[in-house]
Design a protein around this motif. Structure first.
Motif, PDB file in Angstrom:
ATOM      1  N   GLY A 187      47.741 113.632 116.378  1.00 16.80           N
ATOM      2  CA  GLY A 187      46.306 113.549 116.645  1.00 16.80           C
ATOM      3  C   GLY A 187      45.950 112.945 117.976  1.00 16.80           C
ATOM      4  O   GLY A 187      44.853 112.406 118.153  1.00 16.80           O
ATOM      5  N   ASN A 188      46.865 113.042 118.959  1.00 19.96           N
ATOM      6  CA  ASN A 188      46.608 112.464 120.273  1.00 19.96           C
ATOM      7  C   ASN A 188      46.336 113.552 121.305  1.00 19.96           C
ATOM      8  O   ASN A 188      46.459 114.747 121.034  1.00 19.96           O
ATOM      9  CB  ASN A 188      47.781 111.589 120.696  1.00 19.96           C
ATOM     10  CG  ASN A 188      47.651 110.159 120.215  1.00 19.96           C
ATOM     11  OD1 ASN A 188      47.295 109.259 120.964  1.00 19.96           O
ATOM     12  ND2 ASN A 188      47.928 109.937 118.936  1.00 19.96           N
ATOM     13  N   ASP A 189      45.987 113.129 122.510  1.00 19.97           N
ATOM     14  CA  ASP A 189      45.549 114.032 123.570  1.00 19.97           C
ATOM     15  C   ASP A 189      46.748 114.553 124.354  1.00 19.97           C
ATOM     16  O   ASP A 189      47.185 113.943 125.331  1.00 19.97           O
ATOM     17  CB  ASP A 189      44.581 113.284 124.495  1.00 19.97           C
ATOM     18  CG  ASP A 189      43.922 114.190 125.525  1.00 19.97           C
ATOM     19  OD1 ASP A 189      44.379 115.341 125.674  1.00 19.97           O
ATOM     20  OD2 ASP A 189      42.967 113.745 126.183  1.00 19.97           O
ATOM     21  N   TRP A 190      47.285 115.712 123.939  1.00 15.25           N
ATOM     22  CA  TRP A 190      48.448 116.276 124.623  1.00 15.25           C
ATOM     23  C   TRP A 190      48.109 116.736 126.036  1.00 15.25           C
ATOM     24  O   TRP A 190      48.976 116.771 126.909  1.00 15.25           O
ATOM     25  CB  TRP A 190      49.024 117.437 123.806  1.00 15.25           C
ATOM     26  CG  TRP A 190      48.065 118.535 123.502  1.00 15.25           C
ATOM     27  CD1 TRP A 190      47.282 118.649 122.387  1.00 15.25           C
ATOM     28  CD2 TRP A 190      47.759 119.674 124.305  1.00 15.25           C
ATOM     29  NE1 TRP A 190      46.518 119.786 122.448  1.00 15.25           N
ATOM     30  CE2 TRP A 190      46.789 120.437 123.619  1.00 15.25           C
ATOM     31  CE3 TRP A 190      48.215 120.128 125.542  1.00 15.25           C
ATOM     32  CZ2 TRP A 190      46.271 121.615 124.151  1.00 15.25           C
ATOM     33  CZ3 TRP A 190      47.699 121.307 126.062  1.00 15.25           C
ATOM     34  CH2 TRP A 190      46.735 122.032 125.355  1.00 15.25           C
ATOM     35  N   ARG A 191      46.848 117.056 126.295  1.00 16.49           N
ATOM     36  CA  ARG A 191      46.453 117.499 127.642  1.00 16.49           C
ATOM     37  C   ARG A 191      46.585 116.340 128.634  1.00 16.49           C
ATOM     38  O   ARG A 191      47.086 116.519 129.754  1.00 16.49           O
ATOM     39  CB  ARG A 191      45.015 118.033 127.618  1.00 16.49           C
ATOM     40  CG  ARG A 191      44.843 119.207 126.662  1.00 16.49           C
ATOM     41  CD  ARG A 191      43.382 119.478 126.359  1.00 16.49           C
ATOM     42  NE  ARG A 191      42.686 118.319 125.832  1.00 16.49           N
ATOM     43  CZ  ARG A 191      42.753 117.912 124.569  1.00 16.49           C
ATOM     44  NH1 ARG A 191      43.466 118.582 123.692  1.00 16.49           N
ATOM     45  NH2 ARG A 191      42.100 116.850 124.157  1.00 16.49           N
TER      46      ARG A 191
END
Length: 410
Positions: free
Chosen positions: A259-263
């Motif tokens: 649920g984290n920001d891979w971008r």
């Protein structure tokens, strides 16, 4: 007065789009009322497959790491890489990574010396404003750690606020602090272009390493080819882009699963790959101990959170942290790097050996079998036949038809 599109509920939006009935019904069936307020103009949920790395060893501890990804070979490659590293004792982490995120107040057409004097004279007020903006962060031991004004070409400057975000990724916290601090710079409001966090993450470097017995990759000659292939990506940006993509294949799939920001993670990684002015591969490979072991290392700036953000609203992400064993942010970062290094090793071994296409085509055959309508009990058999012939939709449909016809005769 008619509602604006974003003010409609999901069903009303679908109705306004006037999609084919079959498509509308599928979108309706996949909607989730718990998630419809997470993004603007919500229509439906988009599902991706979730797999797992069964046994990843880091600092002598075993982890099961969930991966969310659409590419067929990623989970298999990451498992294979983790297995080879486990034969050499698994991964080792270095030190404790701090959760430091930088925010910037951007000045244009200013006298930098004048701004520096203002910062020096008002430092205590800046620190007080930062604490007042996010007192809960300070209560957890985080908060503003450093304040640096950098002069940039063209009479520009950036006031960098380095913030310890504790267990959170911290984007919202940093932006909140920035807005509070920006308000103190009244004499410069016309010269301030904006205040926004930076995803560079250069204060949050994390490192892991691992070694693999050369026999696990096919012997000394293959290990030497892997080292040479990695070194090639140090001098050729075109190769480096693909090699780094291989790192993020697994790493980003794990970031997404949590649920984290891979971008943001990938952007920071690519910036770090260019830190000396040329884009290079992120991993380091060498032979050690009389060339009996192949040693790999990966260092990355990494900002992720184990609390708050989208994670707090996504039950599946919370469940995946439970699978992982509820590690803190520092341990999670190191697990993610171990996944990236596992993926990198598997890709290098494939390229240096039989080539990447052989493994890809095996996985693609299974995907194509599903695509042409093979039932669950038919997929493996059809994929096995497809892997021995031309892999395309026409061939897959023909072979599936022949399988079914032969089966009906038995």
């Amino acid at each position: 007065m008619a509602k604006k599109f974003y003010e409609l509920n999901p069903k009303e939006r679908l109705d306004q789009l006037a999609l084919p009935t079959e498509l509308t019904n599928r979108f309706l069936a996949q909607q989730d009322t718990k998630r419809q307020n997470l993004i603007e103009n919500y229509l439906t949920d988009f599902a991706l497959p979730e797999g797992i790395i069964k046994n990843l060893v880091l600092d002598e501890q075993l982890y099961q790491v969930p991966l969310v990804v659409e590419e067929p070979s990623v989970v298999a490659a990451a498992n294979n890489g983790a297995r080879m590293f486990a034969l050499g004792g698994g991964f080792r982490s270095v030190g404790t990574g701090r959760a430091l995120l930088t925010g910037q107040i951007l000045f244009d057409q200013v006298d930098v010396a004048d701004v520096q004097a203002f910062v020096n004279d008002h430092r205590q007020e800046i620190e007080a404003a930062a604490q007042a903006a996010k007192p809960s962060l300070y209560q957890r031991g985080g908060g503003l750690q450093d304040l640096v004004l950098r002069e940039l070409p063209g009479r520009r400057a950036s006031l960098d606020l380095v913030v310890d975000t504790d267990q959170a990724m911290g984007a919202n916290a940093v932006n909140t602090i920035l807005e509070a601090v920006k308000a103190l710079f009244m004499p410069y409001q016309e010269q301030i272009l904006g205040a926004i966090l930076s995803n560079a993450g250069d204060h949050s470097l994390v490192s892991v390493s691992g070694r693999v017995p050369v026999m696990a990759v096919g012997g000394w000659a293959m290990a030497k080819r892997i080292v040479a292939l990695s070194e090639f990506a140090k001098v050729d940006p075109k190769r480096a882009v693909t090699e780094n993509k291989g790192v993020f294949n697994g790493l980003s799939a794990a970031v997404l699963a949590l649920g984290n920001d891979w971008r943001a993670v990938e952007a920071a990684g690519h910036a770090y790959a260019s830190r000396d002015g040329q884009y290079r591969s992120l991993t380091q490979w060498r032979l050690e101990d009389d060339q009996e072991f192949l040693v790999g290392e990966l260092t990355l700036p990494l900002n992720i959170g184990t609390v708050g953000g989208a994670l707090a609203s996504l039950q599946t992400a919370q469940d995946n942290f439970a699978i992982l064993g509820q590690p803190d942010a520092d341990r999670t970062k190191k697990i993610l790097l171990a996944v990236g290094l596992s993926s990198n090793l598997a890709a290098l071994k494939a390229v240096a050996g039989a080539g990447i296409q052989a493994g890809h085509m095996k996985m693609q055959a299974r995907t194509l079998a599903v695509q042409v309508g093979a039932k669950a009990e038919e997929v493996a058999a059809l994929a096995a036949v497809l892997a021995q012939t031309t892999i395309n939709e026409t061939t897959a449909k023909r072979l599936l038809g022949e399988m079914r016809q032969n089966g009906s005769k038995d």
